[in-house]
Design a protein around this motif. Structure first.
Motif: not given
Length: 265
Positions: A150, A173, A189, A229-230, A233
Motif C-alpha cells: 500500500p 482500497l 472504496q 479490507r485491503y 480487495t
C-alpha cells in the motif's frame, strides 16, 4: 516428465480417490503447484503422514508440461506445524497463513523470498511470537514482496507527495493507498484512517528485520480492519479464515467457532 526436487509447505489437501490426495504445495524453487499424491490416504502409504497442513517437506515432483496435475512421488517430512500444541489462536493463525499464501500466489511462479518469509513466520507462530503482530507483519511483507504494498507517502491516484500531519488520512482500497483531498471525492472504496495507523502500516511494510515487532495495542484494531479490507480487495474475496484472527495483541482470545477443524477450501 522430469523429476524435480524442492522444499515445500503443504497448503491444502483434497481427497481425490479412495487412496489418493490432491496436494497444493508452495515450493521454494517452483512456487505454488498442485499434484496428485497416489496412495497418500493408505494407512501405510508412501508418504507416512508427511502431508499434514503446513508441514515442511523435501518433495520430488514430476511436473507436467500441460494443464494436467503434477505427480508427487516423494515427500520427506522436515518439520510439522505444532501450533496445536500451544493454543487455538496459533492453529487458526497457521490456517490463515496457508490460505493467504494460496490466494495471493500463482501456479508455477516462484518467490524464494516469500517462501523464506513464510517459514520464518511459521516458526514465530509455532513458538512464542505474538500471533496478532506476526500475522500483520506477514501480510505487510507479503504485499511488498508480491508488488501490492500500500502507498503511504504519495497520493496513489495523482502521485502528489502528501504531508501526513493531518490526524486522519483518506485510504482508497481500489488505488491501493492514501489519496489527497482533491482525489478523494473520486474514490468509490474510501476509508478514513488515523495518521498513527498509517505510520504503523508504513513501518511494517518497510521493515528490514526478519522478526516482527509488537504492534501497538492502541492501533491494532484499526490496522487489522484496514489490512483485512485491503487484502480482500487484492484477492477479490473474503478469506474464509480471516475472521478467526486475534482481535488484539498479546492475546489468545478468539471469536467463537463451532468447528475448529482444518479448513477444506
Amino acid at each position: 516428465m522430469a523429476a524435480d526436487q524442492s522444499h515445500a509447505i503443504v497448503l491444502r489437501t483434497t481427497e481425490f480417490s479412495e487412496t489418493s490426495l490432491v496436494v497444493t504445495l508452495f515450493t521454494r524453487d517452483f512456487g505454488r503447484l498442485s499434484a496428485i499424491a497416489k496412495g497418500a490416504r493408505r494407512p501405510k502409504g508412501p508418504f507416512e503422514g508427511s502431508l499434514d497442513l503446513l508441514a515442511v517437506c523435501r518433495v520430488v515432483v514430476h511436473r507436467k508440461s500441460s494443464d494436467a496435475l503434477d505427480l508427487l512421488t516423494e515427500a520427506k517430512l522436515h518439520r510439522r506445524f505444532r501450533g496445536a500444541d500451544r493454543s487455538l489462536a496459533r492453529v487458526y493463525a497457521g490456517y490463515y497463513v496457508a490460505e493467504i499464501l494460496r490466494l495471493m500466489t500463482d501456479d508455477h511462479d516462484p518467490h524464494v523470498d516469500v517462501y523464506d518469509l513464510t517459514i520464518s513466520v511459521l516458526n514465530q507462530i509455532d513458538g512464542v511470537g505474538d500471533v496478532a503482530s506476526t500475522i500483520l507483519f506477514y501480510e505487510a511483507q507479503m504485499l511488498r514482496l508480491l508488488g501490492h504494498a500500500p502507498g503511504t507517502d504519495r497520493c496513489t491516484d495523482c502521485g502528489k507527495e502528501m504531508a501526513t500531519t493531518a490526524s486522519r488520512i483518506p485510504f482508497a482500497l481500489a488505488t491501493g493507498g492514501i489519496v489527497c483531498s482533491s482525489c478523494a471525492p473520486r474514490q468509490h472504496q474510501l476509508i478514513s484512517v488515523r495518521n498513527v495507523v498509517i505510520q504503523q502500516l508504513r513501518d511494517l511494510v518497510d521493515s528490514k528485520t526478519s522478526l516482527p515487532t509488537l504492534v501497538s495495542a492502541h492501533v491494532y484494531g484499526e490496522l487489522r480492519a484496514v489490512m483485512s479490507r485491503y487484502i480482500q480487495t487484492i484477492v477479490g474475496r473474503v478469506p474464509r479464515t480471516q475472521y478467526l484472527l486475534p482481535q488484539s495483541v498479546q492475546t489468545e482470545t478468539l471469536p467463537s467457532a463451532s468447528n475448529p477443524t482444518e479448513p477444506t477450501a
